[in-house]
Write an enzyme that holds these catalytic residues in place. Structure first.
Site, PDB file in Angstrom:
ATOM      1  N   HIS A 165      44.315  55.802 -35.852  1.00 19.53           N
ATOM      2  CA  HIS A 165      43.121  55.294 -35.176  1.00 19.53           C
ATOM      3  C   HIS A 165      42.790  53.866 -35.661  1.00 19.53           C
ATOM      4  O   HIS A 165      42.685  52.933 -34.859  1.00 19.53           O
ATOM      5  CB  HIS A 165      41.955  56.244 -35.462  1.00 19.53           C
ATOM      6  CG  HIS A 165      40.665  55.834 -34.838  1.00 19.53           C
ATOM      7  ND1 HIS A 165      40.203  56.377 -33.668  1.00 19.53           N
ATOM      8  CD2 HIS A 165      39.735  54.927 -35.205  1.00 19.53           C
ATOM      9  CE1 HIS A 165      39.052  55.822 -33.340  1.00 19.53           C
ATOM     10  NE2 HIS A 165      38.740  54.939 -34.264  1.00 19.53           N
ATOM     11  N   GLU A 166      42.669  53.712 -36.965  1.00 22.01           N
ATOM     12  CA  GLU A 166      42.316  52.391 -37.507  1.00 22.01           C
ATOM     13  C   GLU A 166      43.426  51.384 -37.243  1.00 22.01           C
ATOM     14  O   GLU A 166      43.172  50.201 -37.055  1.00 22.01           O
ATOM     15  CB  GLU A 166      41.997  52.491 -39.000  1.00 22.01           C
ATOM     16  CG  GLU A 166      40.842  53.442 -39.355  1.00 22.01           C
ATOM     17  CD  GLU A 166      39.557  53.196 -38.564  1.00 22.01           C
ATOM     18  OE1 GLU A 166      39.353  52.061 -38.086  1.00 22.01           O
ATOM     19  OE2 GLU A 166      38.775  54.151 -38.398  1.00 22.01           O
ATOM     20  N   GLU A 193      37.644  50.325 -29.191  1.00 28.06           N
ATOM     21  CA  GLU A 193      37.830  51.760 -29.384  1.00 28.06           C
ATOM     22  C   GLU A 193      38.883  52.301 -28.418  1.00 28.06           C
ATOM     23  O   GLU A 193      39.580  53.267 -28.737  1.00 28.06           O
ATOM     24  CB  GLU A 193      36.497  52.480 -29.200  1.00 28.06           C
ATOM     25  CG  GLU A 193      36.502  53.919 -29.639  1.00 28.06           C
ATOM     26  CD  GLU A 193      36.575  54.107 -31.154  1.00 28.06           C
ATOM     27  OE1 GLU A 193      36.506  53.101 -31.903  1.00 28.06           O
ATOM     28  OE2 GLU A 193      36.724  55.259 -31.593  1.00 28.06           O
ATOM     29  N   HIS A 247      42.844  49.639 -34.014  1.00 27.74           N
ATOM     30  CA  HIS A 247      41.919  48.506 -34.175  1.00 27.74           C
ATOM     31  C   HIS A 247      42.644  47.302 -34.781  1.00 27.74           C
ATOM     32  O   HIS A 247      42.466  46.166 -34.350  1.00 27.74           O
ATOM     33  CB  HIS A 247      40.763  48.895 -35.100  1.00 27.74           C
ATOM     34  CG  HIS A 247      39.762  49.839 -34.493  1.00 27.74           C
ATOM     35  ND1 HIS A 247      39.120  49.573 -33.307  1.00 27.74           N
ATOM     36  CD2 HIS A 247      39.283  51.045 -34.918  1.00 27.74           C
ATOM     37  CE1 HIS A 247      38.277  50.570 -33.026  1.00 27.74           C
ATOM     38  NE2 HIS A 247      38.370  51.483 -33.980  1.00 27.74           N
TER      39      HIS A 247
END
Lengths: 495, 495
Positions: free
Chosen positions: B261-262, B291, B265
């Site tokens: 997830h990170e 996101e 980003h």
């Protein structure tokens, strides 16, 4: 009047925030930052320096200082308030002389130079470093040109690290040290195998052992960190946010001494009175006084027999494979082993000052142009032979070993030897007031020493000049005799 | 004219340096800082915010923007130059409305609240957090009062994270999601034992495995870091200094999904064109678009069958004790397990949006005063029962789980669900243009996907509004249908 003081304090608080943030940028760069970040990091540091410098050297600060003249005169010399105004005035007058753009250029150059220096050191490639050294020297010449009240150009650089101390004063101390220490080293150099070296010291166990030592010195996990880096340093991001860095070697415990050294710096910063937080007084008096504390905790404490009476049994339990056949007396001899070696930060107490004196002399010659940067490596090696009787095998072990010149810190090195000298002056004073100290060390207790130093030195932060501070503690000026006495006595017990 | 542009760019570069430095202060605070540092750290952050805000909202910036009107009009809409002037003008007009002191108060309050929130969460003590929540709400009300052009007060907060998007638009999307997702969750909830859970996953092996995955996504050690923290986040200190944080659990691999997830980003920030470095365009378009990328890499890639066809054999080799008896199909079912649970960041794809919708509604009710902060914990738990059919056992698993309200980020949560919706819209587009993607994932190749996203989205940074950006990529406005289609199809294959 009080409103002017509150206004000054608020402005200085903001500038302090910028400087501490800048310290985090530098800490992060040396400890954690991925190399890709170096380009924008240099810009970030330059921007913070520029804003801090512009804000500080503004007319508004000058006007507030003028308005606070009688406010200062009405208060005791050593009060927080009078000291803040007095020290800020000296800082401001100095800052006004340096254009913001030159400041920014100096800080940008040093940020960009650090990774190049690291690469040059790694590959022992002096040619890679040479253009950066030339640029840093040129920037320092331009810096010196901003001033006009000095006996020698080098005084200007020295004053940044050791306010009010002249090149001539340092030279006098160093000449005395050189006369005594060169023959002392020749006579005390050890032959044979140094006990407890080239043995396996697992890194994680080293780290755990170090933390045990540091926690007895005053390190607390709530306010301190300890991280590995290339060139150890200590940084204070706040009086309760102290960052020590160290480096570990798999085959010896040199890292422990680096950690005790940096812990001395940390104890000084952590001991500053909380009433000075977020002011320009919230740090040590000078680099020389600062170094007196790192050297005191590293050497006068950490290489003493009483210290090891407590810690050596624990050390041997931690590293049975490395130290199972070593006795306390051998270990004490080992950590005080006199043997000329090329690296300053690993030098013993007898040879260390000679490393510094070499740099002190070379810096002056580089500035004056009597030594060319291109010939520096050769001259460095020749002078090592004169002073220490050895020649570095390569530039990694020679002229490239330290980051200071890459960082633009010319004039900084001499404070290391001043620190040694001052540490022994303070130690003689402590010994006369706390006769029970050895017995305490043998119990692993260092609280009384730390409290004495906090009361006499640390809590005052940067209120006084180095000369004033030393006068308050030992009742006199800088004096090489206590260090030479200490060294002579210690070496006599060891040979 | 070009001089005005150069002047603007230099000023914006300095402000960008301050903002990135501020990001380091925050990263350090959450990852490494000893707790003793929190007091001065809050001051440091407030000072940097204040200087950045004052410098940016100055008359000089306004004058430069006025002088650059025809400069902007003469250049293509999507050029770096026109975009910088256009976006800066919108930022400036917004910034001018907020007094520097209010900004500083907001940032100081959030810095001071974070450690208290962490303590309150640790001990599940909502009362400890309550006064800080009240203060943050009051500060947001004062912030909203600085503006006058909105349909609903909440629009002002939303606009900070998702420029030009209104509460009504978000509400329409969320109502549609709620209507479909509440029954969908009820129907898809899994019973029985979830494979590969509550088994031993040694932490260091997790870290090594994660790095293998992330490196195939685009993580490079020269420009990225991965560190543990309490609440995972990603931070860019520069386009080549990307910091991911994650958290590890000893008995499951949830941390891997947090890291993917990170990483999404990070890929977005790292993919911004280098021509935008040190400008306010050097970051993602909006939090919703941001996101969409974290969710895309975490879910559409990281929970796909083709991804696990490549990685599962490697995973089982890494954790033989935990996964020796688990087959690929079981594992695929496990990582897509639908089961209502209290923690948002651990929620599956079917329940996640409902966590967000709950917060979106509560935020508006808190601001309007129709929900009192003191009754928040109770209402939170009741609403969890309505939407997800479960009640959190305590506030640590309920209202205290997220740091956002402590940090003052009210209005932020909705962007998480917008991100899910947008990720599926983009994914449908990608699937139509890159039909070979599944075969590539089965070989552990993700380069074509990353290049497509970089070309279509990442490189543009913040040149366009979220609506413009989405229009450019998918040819239309935000639309919940692709996400509901994606979810329906996936759940159908799993039950």
């Amino acid at each position: 009047m009080d409103a002017a003081y509150a206004d000054l304090k608020e402005r200085l608080g903001e500038i302090h925030d910028l400087q501490k943030t800048r310290a985090l940028l530098a800490w992060d760069q040396q400890v954690l930052m991925p190399p890709g970040g170096s380009g924008v990091r240099a810009e970030q540091i330059a921007t913070l320096d520029r804003i801090a410098h512009t804000t500080f050297s503004s007319d508004e600060i000058g006007r507030l200082l003028d308005r606070l003249e009688s406010f200062e005169a009405d208060r005791p010399y050593d009060s927080d308030e009078a000291s803040l105004v007095r020290v800020t005035r000296l800082d401001w007058e100095k800052a006004r002389r340096v254009p913001a753009e030159l400041r920014a250029e100096m800080s940008r150059a040093s940020s960009l130079a650090l990774p190049v220096w690291a690469a040059a050191r790694q590959t022992s490639n002096f040619a890679l470093f040479l253009p950066l050294l030339r640029e840093n020297l040129e920037l320092r010449r331009r810096y010196i040109d901003c001033f006009d009240t000095y006996d020698e150009p080098y005084d200007v650089l020295l004053d940044d690290y050791e306010r009010g101390t002249t090149t001539a004063e340092v030279r006098a101390v160093f000449e005395r040290l050189k006369v005594d220490q060169v023959p002392l080293v020749a006579g005390a150099t050890r032959e044979g195998e140094r006990p407890g070296r080239d043995r396996p010291f697992p890194l994680e166990a080293q780290r755990q052992f170090e933390l045990q030592v540091l926690e007895r010195f005053g390190f607390e996990r709530a306010s301190w960190r300890l991280d590995p880096t290339v060139h150890p340093f200590a940084s204070s991001l706040g009086t309760d946010d102290i960052r020590l860095t160290t480096r570990y070697h798999e085959q010896n415990l040199d890292g422990l001494f680096a950690s005790m050294h940096e812990c001395g710096h940390g104890l000084y910063e952590h001991g500053v009175s909380r009433s000075l937080e977020r002011t320009p007084l919230a740090r040590g008096t000078s680099l020389g006084l600062h170094e007196s504390q790192s050297r005191l905790w590293e050497n006068l404490v950490g290489r003493s027999l009483s210290f090891w009476r407590f810690f050596f049994p624990r050390l041997r339990d931690t590293f049975p494979e490395a130290l199972g056949d070593v006795e306390l007396e051998d270990w004490y001899a080992s950590v005080n082993w006199v043997q000329p070696s090329p690296i300053r930060v690993e030098a013993d107490e007898a040879t260390y000052n000679l490393h510094v004196i070499l740099r002190f002399e070379l810096e002056q010659e580089l500035l004056a142009g009597s030594v060319e940067p291109a010939e520096l490596s050769e001259i460095w090696n020749a002078r090592m032979l004169d002073y220490l009787g050895i020649e570095p095998a390569n530039d990694r072990l020679g002229v490239l070993q330290d980051m200071h010149w890459a960082g633009g810190h010319i004039g900084y090195f001499s404070t290391y030897a001043l620190g040694n000298v001052i540490s022994a002056q303070i130690w003689e004073r402590i010994a006369s007031e706390l006769p029970d100290l050895d017995a305490q060390f043998e119990q692993g207790e260092f609280g009384e020493l730390r409290d004495w130093l906090t009361e006499r030195l640390y809590r005052h932060g940067r209120k006084f000049t180095p000369k004033e501070m030393l006068e308050r503690i030992v009742g006199g000026p800088i004096d090489p005799d206590p260090y030479l006495r200490y060294l002579g006595t210690k070496l006599a017990t060891l040979t």
